[in-house]
Write an enzyme that holds these catalytic residues in place. Structure first.
Site, PDB file in Angstrom:
ATOM      1  N   ASP A  55       2.163  -2.779   5.128  1.00 51.68           N
ATOM      2  CA  ASP A  55       1.769  -1.667   4.261  1.00 51.68           C
ATOM      3  C   ASP A  55       0.407  -1.167   4.711  1.00 51.68           C
ATOM      4  O   ASP A  55      -0.611  -1.812   4.452  1.00 51.68           O
ATOM      5  CB  ASP A  55       1.706  -2.107   2.787  1.00 51.68           C
ATOM      6  N   LYS A  61       4.539   5.188   0.407  1.00 50.25           N
ATOM      7  CA  LYS A  61       4.135   4.397  -0.758  1.00 50.25           C
ATOM      8  C   LYS A  61       3.016   5.132  -1.473  1.00 50.25           C
ATOM      9  O   LYS A  61       2.158   5.734  -0.820  1.00 50.25           O
ATOM     10  CB  LYS A  61       3.681   3.023  -0.257  1.00 50.25           C
ATOM     11  N   LYS A 106       8.091   3.846  -2.177  1.00 55.28           N
ATOM     12  CA  LYS A 106       7.604   2.714  -2.957  1.00 55.28           C
ATOM     13  C   LYS A 106       6.463   3.143  -3.868  1.00 55.28           C
ATOM     14  O   LYS A 106       5.363   3.395  -3.397  1.00 55.28           O
ATOM     15  CB  LYS A 106       7.128   1.604  -2.006  1.00 55.28           C
TER      16      LYS A 106
END
Lengths: 324, 477
Positions: free
Chosen positions: A161, A224, A260
């Protein structure tokens, strides 16, 4: 129920998208040429979908699906190997008294904790995700960001991430952001890349859309919302825009990319609102852990409590779920 | 492919307190009307909901006499501050009984519970609150130092928003000191009769509000009654014209809110995803049974394909079915007659060569339902571009330039509303000045507020309802 766009899966990235990233000026033109987002409209739509009433079988299905999409997260300066092992155990057996409870999708930790998590999760099927690139601020050099990524991947992280350079984005240096994502993507090797936009710092919905497309163009497997360290973190309207982006990306390229939301999603009720949005904005195809995740820590226990309530017909209370 | 099937989430019909029999409301009492009783049905199941007593010509006369007496002896003399108290009380009672009213409205009309619950009933209450505020401030409304009421108002309302249209009519009439005789639509009389109970609960003086269920003939008797000072009608242009002919040459004041064929205009620089939402809301809200529905989509030719593709995907996610299910987006067509009208016009679209697309969503096999339909390649010369369909059917036309958009949008005998979608503020202002429509929405659609006047141009009628402007229709100015 099934609704598919009439666009056939295109074999390669279409010409306009290839052209979009040719140089700084084309990228800027492409991003600024995306349709704007009307704030009132998107918030109204998010609120409207939030009134869906999900009951009985649909609720049970949604709870289990949400559990299987959780990236169980600990990102604290105080993280220890013990804490990470406890979290890994929880990830594999979220509700020890109910063996039919699904496992979560992944455990998400800092790079120096990846080895511990990999060890603890060996053979379980639960992935290890690691934040990298100078998380959460990302205010460091390219070398360090790349090294950070490699450390996580070498330690066995299945997913990385990263955070985008919000400073560069807000300065309008889109190509710099684009190239950095590409470089990190290359450093990931086989690991999947989730690109954190930190939407709370992007300030406008138009920027959220531009950053989403920028990350998709640069090869992010997931987009995300947030690090969880900045307020506001994930919101429904922002997630709507990102879901729309992956839907449109699929319509234009035939490729499936994930979304996400992370930070601030604490209740089953909220999680279900997100699933409804996935279902109705992106499409039914996205209702799988490969394409949708929740970045969360306390959400899991509320999902477990609600799951018990559904099965037992009464609420059990917080002492009946494990605290790790 | 995972399947997220929403389990049924129906609102209990018991909440509606449905009775077997309803009666007309005259002079503060429920009375046996001498008309032929009618049966009102649930359009989603075609089952009879209740039997409703109707008025006859003589009942109309009785009701008008009661209204006249209440006007002369009580209501016109009462200080505005006192009238306001009654209106506030009615508004609060609508809120208190909101669930009952919402469920009853959905049962009788066929609209989805999410709309009756989140839109119709709250907006109806808001109209009473808003006008309660005006009741003691009329001298500041800009109609002179002491504006006087007209007297007795005869009001005739349609079946598409039974309670909301009642609120639009009764709230300003009462706030300004008039008394009313109201005829709800033949197919949707129930919420109006529950409103009559609310008037009793609020201890409104007898005769101030009278409600007479019945068909068009009772509406006609009301219009031609000699002792009525004002007629307010919402409904079809055809009936509106007949009323205007009847009223011509009499001292009666008239306001008409009639049909429409609104242009929803989407430019290539529009916020596309929200424009799609606005298009969907504009035509599929309340099954398209909306006089100001955005039934003509004018989209800039350069983005027409993209818009149609996005629109079809979005429309295919709409859920059609049981109006009482909280997850239903599109409910039932109000009557077999209306359904036949929609089908007829859709067939004309096919015959004239428009390209029809129908949502693949499952449609219930009982009741009056019509799947959301989008016609592409529509041209101004087709019936579906000119006539009001009053159903979930959208006609999509294209334009090249802003001037052409204006020309096509204004090329209609109607003129109730219009929508503009563009991120360019100057163009919004320019377009709004060019469009001949009573309401112009920018980057949104179907937004209503009691403070905003609503009404039409040309065959969409005249007079305004709502806001300061709406008071004028009930004042002797």
């Amino acid at each position: 129920m099934t609704a598919t766009t009439s666009t056939p899966a295109a074999p390669a990235t279409p010409a306009p998208l290839v052209d979009a990233t040719r140089d700084d000026a084309s990228l800027r033109r492409f991003l600024l040429g995306l349709p704007g987002v009307d704030q009132v409209g998107v918030e109204q739509r998010a609120a409207g979908l939030g009134t869906r009433s999900i009951k009985k079988d649909a609720k049970r299905w949604a709870i289990d699906t949400a559990i299987s999409m959780v990236d169980l997260t600990t990102l604290e300066g105080a993280d220890t190997r013990g804490k990470v092992r406890a979290l890994a155990a929880k990830a594999v057996r979220p509700d020890p008294e109910r063996q039919d409870t699904p496992r979560v999708a992944a455990v998400c930790v800092y790079p120096d904790m990846v080895a511990t998590a990999v060890e603890a999760l060996k053979g379980s099927g639960v992935h290890v995700a690691s934040v990298a690139t100078g998380f959460p601020a990302g205010r460091t050099s390219r070398e360090i960001k790349l090294a950070d990524t490699r450390i996580a991947v070498d330690a066995g992280a299945h997913e990385v991430d990263m955070v985008i350079d919000r400073g560069a984005f807000l300065e309008g240096r889109y190509m710099a952001v684009f190239e950095e994502i590409q470089a990190i993507k290359a450093a990931c090797g086989d690991a999947h890349l989730k690109v954190i936009l930190e939407t709370g710092e992007l300030a406008t919905y138009d920027n959220v859309r531009r950053a989403s497309w920028l990350a998709l163009l640069a090869g992010g497997d997931f987009i995300k919302t947030s690090t969880g360290k900045v307020s506001p973190a994930a919101t429904l309207p922002v997630t709507h825009i990102m879901l729309q982006a992956v839907h449109d990306w699929h319509a234009q390229t035939g490729e499936l990319r994930g979304v996400k939301p992370a930070g601030g999603i604490r209740t089953t009720k909220d999680a279900i609102k997100y699933l409804v949005a996935v279902h109705e904005v992106a499409g039914e195809q996205w209702l799988v852990p490969d394409l949708f995740r929740f970045g969360a820590s306390s959400l899991l226990n509320d999902l477990l409590l609600q799951r018990r309530t559904q099965v037992d017909g009464h609420y059990s209370g917080p002492d009946y779920v494990t605290v790790d | 492919m995972p399947v997220f099937e929403y389990a049924p989430a129906p609102e209990s019909r018991a909440i509606a307190n449905l009775k077997d029999h309803y009666k007309p409301f005259v002079n503060g009492e429920f009375v046996d009307g001498s008309g032929e009783p009618l049966k009102t049905i649930n359009p989603a199941t075609e089952e009879v909901l209740a039997e409703v007593g109707t008025a006859s010509k003589s009942d109309v006369d009785t009701a008008v006499k009661a209204a006249r007496k209440a006007y002369g002896s009580v209501w016109s003399k009462m200080p505005g501050t006192e009238r306001a108290k009654y209106l506030f009380r009615i508004a609060r009672l609508i809120q208190e009984r909101s669930r009952e009213l919402a469920v009853l409205e959905s049962l009788d009309n066929g609209k989805p519970i999410k709309e009756s619950r989140d839109s119709d009933v709250p907006t109806a209450a808001a109209h009473f609150f808003y006008h309660a505020g005006w009741a003691d401030k009329l001298e500041y409304a800009g109609y002179g130092p002491n504006p006087r009421p007209l007297g007795v108002a005869g009001q005739i309302i349609p079946w598409n928003f039974p309670l909301l249209m009642l609120a639009w009519k009764i709230a300003p009439a009462l706030a300004t000191g008039n008394t009313v005789v109201l005829k709800p639509a033949e197919t949707t009389p129930l919420t109006a009769l529950v409103f009559a109970e609310i008037c009793q609960q609020a201890e409104l003086p007898p005769g101030v509000v009278n409600i007479l269920p019945g068909a068009g003939d009772i509406g006609a008797s009301l219009v031609e009654h000699g002792d009525i000072d004002k007629i307010a009608f919402t409904g079809s242009t055809e009936v509106g014209k007949a009323i205007q002919r009847q009223v011509a040459g009499t001292p009666k004041k008239l306001t008409l809110e009639l049909g429409g064929k609104a242009a929803n205009i989407v430019f290539d620089d529009a916020p596309l995803d929200q424009a799609i939402e606005g298009i969907v809301n504009g035509i599929f809200f309340n099954q398209g049974h909306v006089c100001c529905a955005g039934s003509r989509l004018l989209v800039q030719e350069s983005i027409a394909e993209e818009v149609l593709e996005k629109l079809r995907y979005r429309v295919s996610t709409l859920r059609i079915g049981d109006p009482l299910d909280k997850n239903t987006d599109i409910g039932a067509i109000n009557s077999a007659e209306q359904l036949a009208k929609i089908r007829g016009l859709v067939e004309s679209g096919d015959a004239e060569g428009a390209q029809r697309w129908t949502s693949p969503c499952p449609v219930p096999d009982r009741g009056f339902f019509f799947a959301p339909t989008v016609f592409a390649n529509v041209h101004q010369s087709m019936r579906i571009a000119r006539e009001e369909i009053f159903g979930p059917v959208l006609s999509v036309l294209t334009f090249r330039t802003p001037d052409e958009a204006v020309a096509k949008a204004n090329n209609t005998p109607y003129g109730l509303s219009a929508g503009i979608w563009t991120e360019k503020g100057s163009r919004i202002l320019w377009m709004a000045n060019q469009l001949r429509a009573g309401v112009v929405w920018a980057n949104t659609f179907n937004r209503f507020d009691p403070a905003a006047p609503f009404g039409g141009y040309q065959e969409s009628g005249f007079g305004r309802e709502g806001g300061r402007t709406g008071l004028e229709g009930y004042l002797n100015v």
